[in-house]
Scaffold this active site. Structure first.
Site, PDB file in Angstrom:
ATOM      1  N   GLU A 103       1.130  -1.279   0.163  1.00  0.00           N
ATOM      2  CA  GLU A 103       0.007   0.172   0.025  1.00  0.00           C
ATOM      3  C   GLU A 103       0.824   1.453   0.030  1.00  0.00           C
ATOM      4  OE1 GLU A 103      -4.023  -1.439   1.831  1.00  0.00           O
ATOM      5  OE2 GLU A 103      -2.455  -1.117   3.307  1.00  0.00           O
ATOM      6  N   CYS A 123       6.188  -7.020   7.265  1.00  0.00           N
ATOM      7  CA  CYS A 123       7.388  -6.633   8.234  1.00  0.00           C
ATOM      8  C   CYS A 123       7.657  -7.734   9.274  1.00  0.00           C
ATOM      9  CB  CYS A 123       7.047  -5.425   8.949  1.00  0.00           C
ATOM     10  SG  CYS A 123       8.455  -4.562   9.989  1.00  0.00           S
ATOM     11  N   CYS A 127       5.901  -5.387  16.029  1.00  0.00           N
ATOM     12  CA  CYS A 127       5.598  -4.436  16.827  1.00  0.00           C
ATOM     13  C   CYS A 127       3.987  -4.767  17.060  1.00  0.00           C
ATOM     14  CB  CYS A 127       5.545  -3.254  16.318  1.00  0.00           C
ATOM     15  SG  CYS A 127       7.325  -2.676  16.398  1.00  0.00           S
ATOM     16  N   GLY A 175       6.409  -2.029   6.291  1.00  0.00           N
ATOM     17  CA  GLY A 175       7.927  -2.410   6.317  1.00  0.00           C
ATOM     18  C   GLY A 175       8.909  -1.485   7.397  1.00  0.00           C
ATOM     19  N   SER A 207      11.798   6.213   8.534  1.00  0.00           N
ATOM     20  CA  SER A 207      11.386   6.196   9.985  1.00  0.00           C
ATOM     21  C   SER A 207      11.496   4.716   9.997  1.00  0.00           C
ATOM     22  CB  SER A 207       9.699   6.251  10.104  1.00  0.00           C
ATOM     23  OG  SER A 207       9.498   5.712  11.298  1.00  0.00           O
ATOM     24  N   SER A 230      11.298   5.120  16.126  1.00  0.00           N
ATOM     25  CA  SER A 230      10.109   4.918  16.846  1.00  0.00           C
ATOM     26  C   SER A 230      10.479   4.371  18.017  1.00  0.00           C
ATOM     27  CB  SER A 230       9.176   3.763  16.037  1.00  0.00           C
ATOM     28  OG  SER A 230       8.899   4.517  14.583  1.00  0.00           O
ATOM     29  N   LEU A 231      10.108   5.249  19.126  1.00  0.00           N
ATOM     30  CA  LEU A 231      10.647   4.880  20.609  1.00  0.00           C
ATOM     31  C   LEU A 231       9.405   3.974  21.346  1.00  0.00           C
ATOM     32  CD1 LEU A 231      12.517   7.501  22.419  1.00  0.00           C
ATOM     33  CD2 LEU A 231      13.256   5.209  21.827  1.00  0.00           C
ATOM     34  N   HIS A 232       8.357   4.818  21.651  1.00  0.00           N
ATOM     35  CA  HIS A 232       7.273   4.266  22.499  1.00  0.00           C
ATOM     36  C   HIS A 232       7.413   3.850  23.829  1.00  0.00           C
ATOM     37  CE1 HIS A 232       5.945   4.162  17.843  1.00  0.00           C
ATOM     38  NE2 HIS A 232       6.745   3.053  17.861  1.00  0.00           N
ATOM     39  N   ASN A 306      -3.786   4.007  16.650  1.00  0.00           N
ATOM     40  CA  ASN A 306      -4.878   3.916  15.774  1.00  0.00           C
ATOM     41  C   ASN A 306      -5.211   2.297  15.723  1.00  0.00           C
ATOM     42  OD1 ASN A 306      -5.232   6.213  14.384  1.00  0.00           O
ATOM     43  ND2 ASN A 306      -3.038   5.764  13.387  1.00  0.00           N
ATOM     44  N   CYS A 349      -1.400   5.756  10.412  1.00  0.00           N
ATOM     45  CA  CYS A 349      -0.073   4.832  10.936  1.00  0.00           C
ATOM     46  C   CYS A 349      -0.343   3.815  11.377  1.00  0.00           C
ATOM     47  CB  CYS A 349       0.401   5.705  12.031  1.00  0.00           C
ATOM     48  SG  CYS A 349       0.835   7.494  11.604  1.00  0.00           S
TER      49      CYS A 349
HETATM   50  N1  SAH Z   1       8.979   0.344  10.333  1.00  0.00           N
HETATM   51  C1  SAH Z   1       8.957   1.871  10.611  1.00  0.00           C
HETATM   52  C2  SAH Z   1       8.144   2.717   9.766  1.00  0.00           C
HETATM   53  C3  SAH Z   1       6.629   2.193   9.516  1.00  0.00           C
HETATM   54  S1  SAH Z   1       5.747   2.663  10.773  1.00  0.00           S
HETATM   55  C4  SAH Z   1       8.763   2.201  12.147  1.00  0.00           C
HETATM   56  O1  SAH Z   1       8.440   1.422  12.730  1.00  0.00           O
HETATM   57  O2  SAH Z   1       9.136   3.367  12.390  1.00  0.00           O
HETATM   58  C5  SAH Z   1       5.407   4.043  10.962  1.00  0.00           C
HETATM   59  C6  SAH Z   1       4.924   4.706  12.193  1.00  0.00           C
HETATM   60  O3  SAH Z   1       3.543   4.200  12.741  1.00  0.00           O
HETATM   61  C7  SAH Z   1       5.765   4.050  13.169  1.00  0.00           C
HETATM   62  O4  SAH Z   1       6.278   5.166  14.298  1.00  0.00           O
HETATM   63  C8  SAH Z   1       5.049   3.136  14.235  1.00  0.00           C
HETATM   64  O5  SAH Z   1       5.499   2.952  15.399  1.00  0.00           O
HETATM   65  C9  SAH Z   1       3.639   3.625  13.914  1.00  0.00           C
HETATM   66  N2  SAH Z   1       2.730   2.951  14.350  1.00  0.00           N
HETATM   67  C10 SAH Z   1       2.665   1.698  13.781  1.00  0.00           C
HETATM   68  N3  SAH Z   1       1.258   1.058  14.490  1.00  0.00           N
HETATM   69  C11 SAH Z   1       0.587   2.116  14.819  1.00  0.00           C
HETATM   70  C12 SAH Z   1      -0.680   2.367  15.448  1.00  0.00           C
HETATM   71  N4  SAH Z   1      -1.544   1.215  15.378  1.00  0.00           N
HETATM   72  N5  SAH Z   1      -1.124   3.484  15.508  1.00  0.00           N
HETATM   73  C13 SAH Z   1      -0.352   4.325  15.677  1.00  0.00           C
HETATM   74  N6  SAH Z   1       1.047   4.440  15.197  1.00  0.00           N
HETATM   75  C14 SAH Z   1       1.416   3.144  14.834  1.00  0.00           C
HETATM   76 FE1  SF4 Z   2       7.244  -2.917  11.141  1.00  0.00          FE
HETATM   77 FE2  SF4 Z   2       7.228  -0.333  11.783  1.00  0.00          FE
HETATM   78 FE3  SF4 Z   2       5.093  -1.997  11.940  1.00  0.00          FE
HETATM   79 FE4  SF4 Z   2       6.876  -2.234  13.684  1.00  0.00          FE
HETATM   80  S1  SF4 Z   2       5.642  -0.284  13.488  1.00  0.00           S
HETATM   81  S2  SF4 Z   2       5.980  -3.977  12.865  1.00  0.00           S
HETATM   82  S3  SF4 Z   2       8.503  -1.833  12.436  1.00  0.00           S
HETATM   83  S4  SF4 Z   2       6.042  -1.326  10.180  1.00  0.00           S
END
Ligand code: SAH
Ligand code: SF4
Length: 365
Positions: A103, A123, A127, A175, A207, A230-232, A306, A349
């Site tokens: 996508e 991916c 996560c 990815g 990212s 991406s920290l979280h 989300n 996201c």
């Molecule tokens: N793999 C990379 C880039 C793709 S994800 C990464 O993880 O950074 C892009 C962003 O969306 C990341 O910061 C990720 O943590 C966030 N993300 C993933 N799932 C999400 C969700 N359900 N709600 C909000 N943000 C999310």
């Molecule tokens: Fe992959 Fe980024 Fe999603 Fe984590 S947040 S599973 S690294 S796409």
């Protein structure tokens, strides 16, 4: 393409690569410039019908057009094109040559567009709150498959008669970009080539989930793109529960790589924090995050969680989010709450998973 080896994509080639492919076939290097412009700047159309191409180039295109192993300028088929109800977000499901799908999301802002690109089919990072991660990994994208998303997005804008240009790219689709480092950086070299698409490197953000060696490599190569990490979570325990690769590259190692990146490039780093109610949205979390990033030239992007099928938790409330942001500000850490976009078409996201499940067409594991 008939039988035999699949066609090779012209979008995989850098300018030098195209020049080489043409000279190997006996053409003068000068043809590369005209051809490159046509690929990346001209309106879509049959390349064989272009009047500005001299006969040797036309012959080369003709010879390569439909033969196995030849070069092709085909873009992925658009399997679905969905618009959000506010009309600002458009999500494309693109079918790749091998049947997999990814996508690409196009987001409209006043006077400009941003494309959110995928870098892999699925991916491998897992996560827990991310739909892409929940679905697992199928394969890396080739450079040309990443470039093709940009070309497609630009042509879609043109076809819609939109004058606003595609200005920004974020590698935040499906990815993990730094798990597919070579193809991603090659694709970015192609889309920033000033003779073609000419996108500005300072308008491109990579990212990463925190692949520490990849961050070090970006720094060592002085790649001119923005970096978002991406920290979280601000402790290994909390981050590890959301982001499994924290076990591989724990916070200390990740932040060491970020420090090296900042010392080497002198660039600001963006840190992403998906706010999840009761998991990482308390004042104490905000204080720990501020302490962790002390000394960095950093900007925090707060992302409201989300919804995804595989993770039941709530987004932080707006009051909690405001308080989180206030604490960061008091600690001298600037932040932005990311606008929520495209949720009604699952283009937000972490919601991308290529709805017609790509694993159906994947080879058995
Ligand atoms: N793999 C990379 C880039 C793709 S994800 C990464 O993880 O950074 C892009 C962003 O969306 C990341 O910061 C990720 O943590 C966030 N993300 C993933 N799932 C999400 C969700 N359900 N709600 C909000 N943000 C999310
Ligand atoms: Fe992959 Fe980024 Fe999603 Fe984590 S947040 S599973 S690294 S796409």
């Amino acid at each position: 393409m008939i039988d035999g080896s699949p066609q090779r994509s012209l979008f995989d080639l850098t300018f030098d690569g195209l020049e080489q492919a043409l000279t190997v076939a006996g053409l003068r290097p000068a043809h590369a410039r005209t051809f490159w412009r046509a690929l990346y700047r001209a309106a879509p159309g049959d390349l064989r019908a272009r009047r500005d191409f001299l006969p040797p180039l036309r012959r080369w295109i003709e010879e390569n057009a439909h033969v196995a192993g030849g070069w092709s300028a085909a873009l992925p088929e658009v399997a679905a094109d969905t618009r959000s109800s506010d009309g600002l977000t458009r999500k494309f499901l693109l079918r790749l040559a091998d049947g997999h799908a990814v996508e690409t999301v196009l987001m409209g802002y006043p006077g400009r567009f941003t494309a959110c690109l995928s870098t892999q089919v699925g991916c491998a990072m897992g996560c827990v709150f991310c739909a892409t991660g929940q679905a697992g990994f199928a394969r890396h994208l080739r450079a040309g498959e990443i470039v093709a998303q940009v070309v497609h997005a630009q042509r879609a804008l043109r076809a819609a008669g939109d004058d606003s240009a595609l200005r920004n790219l974020v590698l935040m689709g499906m990815g993990e970009p730094l798990h597919n480092y070579d193809a991603v950086l090659r694709a970015l070299a192609i889309v920033t080539d000033t003779r073609g698409l000419n996108l500005g490197p300072s308008r491109i953000t990579i990212s990463t989930v925190g692949v520490a060696p990849g961050i070090r490599r970006l720094a060592a190569e002085n790649q001119p793109f923005h970096l978002a990490v991406s920290l979280h979570g601000a402790s290994d325990e909390e981050r590890g529960a959301l982001v499994p690769v924290n076990h591989r590259w724990p916070l200390a190692e990740l932040l060491d790589a970020c420090r090296f990146y900042q010392q080497t490039t002198a660039r600001k780093i963006f840190f992403e924090w998906t706010l999840i109610a009761r998991a990482n949205d308390s004042p104490a979390h905000a204080r720990r995050l501020a302490a962790l990033l002390a000394g960095f030239d950093a900007h925090v992007n707060l992302i409201p969680l989300n919804a995804t099928v595989g993770f039941t938790a709530d987004a932080a409330s707006s009051a909690t989010t405001a308080e989180f942001q206030r604490i960061l500000r008091a600690a001298g850490l600037p932040s932005t709450v990311r606008q929520r976009r495209g949720l009604d078409v699952a283009a937000g996201c972490g919601q991308l998973r290529a709805e017609r499940d790509w694993r159906v067409t994947a080879a058995p594991a």
